[in-house]
Structures are given as C-alpha cells and as structure tokens.
Scaffold this motif. Structure first.
Motif, PDB file in Angstrom:
ATOM      1  N   TYR A   1     -96.410  -0.308 -34.206  1.00  0.00           N
ATOM      2  CA  TYR A   1     -95.659  -0.426 -32.924  1.00  0.00           C
ATOM      3  C   TYR A   1     -94.216  -1.039 -33.239  1.00  0.00           C
ATOM      4  O   TYR A   1     -94.412  -1.916 -34.201  1.00  0.00           O
ATOM      5  CB  TYR A   1     -96.301  -1.151 -31.849  1.00  0.00           C
ATOM      6  CG  TYR A   1     -97.562  -0.409 -31.131  1.00  0.00           C
ATOM      7  CD1 TYR A   1     -97.484   0.453 -30.272  1.00  0.00           C
ATOM      8  CD2 TYR A   1     -98.672  -0.871 -31.689  1.00  0.00           C
ATOM      9  CE1 TYR A   1     -98.632   1.009 -29.734  1.00  0.00           C
ATOM     10  CE2 TYR A   1     -99.694  -0.217 -31.070  1.00  0.00           C
ATOM     11  CZ  TYR A   1     -99.700   0.658 -30.150  1.00  0.00           C
ATOM     12  OH  TYR A   1    -100.650   1.313 -29.748  1.00  0.00           O
ATOM     13  N   ALA A   2     -93.152  -0.552 -32.775  1.00  0.00           N
ATOM     14  CA  ALA A   2     -91.825  -0.880 -33.137  1.00  0.00           C
ATOM     15  C   ALA A   2     -91.204  -1.250 -31.630  1.00  0.00           C
ATOM     16  O   ALA A   2     -90.969  -0.448 -31.246  1.00  0.00           O
ATOM     17  CB  ALA A   2     -90.943   0.065 -33.973  1.00  0.00           C
ATOM     18  N   VAL A   3     -90.680  -2.349 -31.633  1.00  0.00           N
ATOM     19  CA  VAL A   3     -89.954  -2.772 -30.391  1.00  0.00           C
ATOM     20  C   VAL A   3     -88.787  -3.752 -30.678  1.00  0.00           C
ATOM     21  O   VAL A   3     -88.684  -4.133 -31.848  1.00  0.00           O
ATOM     22  CB  VAL A   3     -90.674  -3.752 -29.569  1.00  0.00           C
ATOM     23  CG1 VAL A   3     -92.207  -2.622 -28.769  1.00  0.00           C
ATOM     24  CG2 VAL A   3     -91.356  -5.034 -29.942  1.00  0.00           C
ATOM     25  N   GLY A   4     -87.970  -3.909 -29.782  1.00  0.00           N
ATOM     26  CA  GLY A   4     -86.840  -4.781 -30.165  1.00  0.00           C
ATOM     27  C   GLY A   4     -87.347  -6.212 -30.485  1.00  0.00           C
ATOM     28  O   GLY A   4     -88.205  -6.741 -30.040  1.00  0.00           O
ATOM     29  N   GLN A   5     -86.455  -6.931 -31.285  1.00  0.00           N
ATOM     30  CA  GLN A   5     -86.777  -8.128 -31.749  1.00  0.00           C
ATOM     31  C   GLN A   5     -86.223  -9.189 -30.730  1.00  0.00           C
ATOM     32  O   GLN A   5     -86.708 -10.263 -30.612  1.00  0.00           O
ATOM     33  CB  GLN A   5     -86.237  -8.383 -33.289  1.00  0.00           C
ATOM     34  CG  GLN A   5     -86.191  -9.889 -33.770  1.00  0.00           C
ATOM     35  CD  GLN A   5     -87.561 -10.380 -34.142  1.00  0.00           C
ATOM     36  OE1 GLN A   5     -88.553  -9.942 -33.600  1.00  0.00           O
ATOM     37  NE2 GLN A   5     -87.702 -11.527 -34.951  1.00  0.00           N
TER      38      GLN A   5
ATOM     39  N   GLN B   1     -79.970  -3.743 -36.789  1.00  0.00           N
ATOM     40  CA  GLN B   1     -80.492  -4.210 -35.663  1.00  0.00           C
ATOM     41  C   GLN B   1     -81.798  -4.677 -35.990  1.00  0.00           C
ATOM     42  O   GLN B   1     -82.724  -4.083 -36.768  1.00  0.00           O
ATOM     43  CB  GLN B   1     -80.790  -3.023 -34.581  1.00  0.00           C
ATOM     44  CG  GLN B   1     -81.286  -3.411 -33.331  1.00  0.00           C
ATOM     45  CD  GLN B   1     -81.345  -2.645 -32.244  1.00  0.00           C
ATOM     46  OE1 GLN B   1     -81.082  -1.375 -32.496  1.00  0.00           O
ATOM     47  NE2 GLN B   1     -81.953  -2.951 -31.179  1.00  0.00           N
ATOM     48  N   GLN B   2     -82.313  -5.841 -35.498  1.00  0.00           N
ATOM     49  CA  GLN B   2     -83.420  -6.496 -35.875  1.00  0.00           C
ATOM     50  C   GLN B   2     -84.651  -5.847 -34.967  1.00  0.00           C
ATOM     51  O   GLN B   2     -84.226  -5.662 -33.626  1.00  0.00           O
ATOM     52  CB  GLN B   2     -83.584  -8.002 -35.767  1.00  0.00           C
ATOM     53  CG  GLN B   2     -82.817  -8.597 -36.606  1.00  0.00           C
ATOM     54  CD  GLN B   2     -82.974 -10.231 -36.438  1.00  0.00           C
ATOM     55  OE1 GLN B   2     -84.059 -10.884 -35.986  1.00  0.00           O
ATOM     56  NE2 GLN B   2     -81.835 -10.959 -36.658  1.00  0.00           N
ATOM     57  N   ILE B   3     -85.741  -5.235 -35.554  1.00  0.00           N
ATOM     58  CA  ILE B   3     -86.836  -4.749 -34.867  1.00  0.00           C
ATOM     59  C   ILE B   3     -88.130  -5.570 -35.301  1.00  0.00           C
ATOM     60  O   ILE B   3     -88.073  -6.118 -36.222  1.00  0.00           O
ATOM     61  CB  ILE B   3     -87.013  -3.192 -35.082  1.00  0.00           C
ATOM     62  CG1 ILE B   3     -87.268  -2.992 -36.344  1.00  0.00           C
ATOM     63  CG2 ILE B   3     -85.638  -2.440 -34.657  1.00  0.00           C
ATOM     64  CD1 ILE B   3     -87.556  -1.385 -36.442  1.00  0.00           C
ATOM     65  N   ALA B   4     -88.851  -5.771 -34.158  1.00  0.00           N
ATOM     66  CA  ALA B   4     -90.267  -6.355 -34.436  1.00  0.00           C
ATOM     67  C   ALA B   4     -91.368  -5.309 -34.805  1.00  0.00           C
ATOM     68  O   ALA B   4     -91.453  -4.257 -33.936  1.00  0.00           O
ATOM     69  CB  ALA B   4     -90.728  -7.147 -33.283  1.00  0.00           C
TER      70      ALA B   4
ATOM     71  N   ALA C   1     -82.923 -14.996 -27.996  1.00  0.00           N
ATOM     72  CA  ALA C   1     -83.003 -15.342 -29.345  1.00  0.00           C
ATOM     73  C   ALA C   1     -84.169 -14.030 -29.971  1.00  0.00           C
ATOM     74  O   ALA C   1     -84.821 -13.414 -29.248  1.00  0.00           O
ATOM     75  CB  ALA C   1     -83.858 -16.680 -29.673  1.00  0.00           C
ATOM     76  N   ASN C   2     -83.758 -13.768 -31.286  1.00  0.00           N
ATOM     77  CA  ASN C   2     -84.442 -12.613 -32.152  1.00  0.00           C
ATOM     78  C   ASN C   2     -85.870 -13.097 -32.532  1.00  0.00           C
ATOM     79  O   ASN C   2     -85.966 -13.925 -33.661  1.00  0.00           O
ATOM     80  CB  ASN C   2     -83.791 -12.364 -33.214  1.00  0.00           C
ATOM     81  CG  ASN C   2     -82.494 -11.493 -32.702  1.00  0.00           C
ATOM     82  OD1 ASN C   2     -82.774 -10.416 -32.006  1.00  0.00           O
ATOM     83  ND2 ASN C   2     -81.204 -11.686 -33.205  1.00  0.00           N
TER      84      ASN C   2
END
Length: 112
Positions: A43-47, A29-32, A54-55
């Motif tokens: 900080y880590a949130v969904g991409q 899973q891509q994360i930002a 879109a990611n």
C-alpha cells in the motif's frame, strides 16, 4: 495538456519491511509504503501527517477495523485507511494514495 499516467519501478520488495512501513521518494514527494506479505500487497499513501504537520506516516502502526486496514499516525493516533487514505476520525481529511503492484519482486507504483 494532461499528464500521462505510467507505472514506475520504485524499489525492490527486499527494500521493504514486512508488516511495517518505510518511506520512499516519488517525484520529490515522500510516500509511505506498507508491505503485507500474507496478501502479497504493498500500500502506498502520503507520508505527510496533516494533523501533526510532519512526514511520519511510515512510522505508524498497521491495524484493522471492521476488516479494513489502517495505519495509525505515530503523533496523534488518527487512523488512515490504507486502501483510500481516508481518516476514520475526520471524514474531511485524507492522505493521497497510489496504486501499486508487485512484478518480479519489484514494487511498481502508478503515477499521474
């Protein structure tokens, strides 16, 4: 049976860009990831941008409102709080978030 949670070594602080976002892959899973060196915090949130489909979230701009940090989506400019992923423009929409910590210059992320 429930999944066991754990801390995963995701990357080095050197892999991140100060005061900006990068994309990482966590369990397919891509994360930002957003690194704020003044706070020594990542900080880590969904991409995935649920409005633009879109990611792209890691390409957003970090800002703050009333003392709360957010990332503005680069597509339609919705603002998502970095702490909990909630959208300031639409309370029914949010991004997934992960707990993070920095240990010995490594970014650790909590998975479930």
């Amino acid at each position: 049976m429930t999944k066991q949670s754990e801390w995963v070594d995701l990357c080095s602080i050197g892999d991140l860009v100060e005061n900006s976002g990068v994309c990482a892959l966590l369990n397919e899973q891509q994360i930002a990831l957003f690194y704020l060196p003044d706070e020594q915090k990542v900080y880590a949130v969904g991409q995935y941008d649920p409005f633009g489909n879109a990611n792209v979230i890691s390409r957003g701009i970090i800002g703050s409102k009333e003392g709360k940090l957010f990332v503005a989506s680069p597509l339609y400019k919705q603002h998502f709080l970095l702490e909990d992923g909630s959208c300031l423009e639409d309370e029914t929409v949010s991004l997934p978030v992960w707990k993070t910590q920095i240990i010995n210059e490594r970014v650790m992320i909590h998975t479930v």
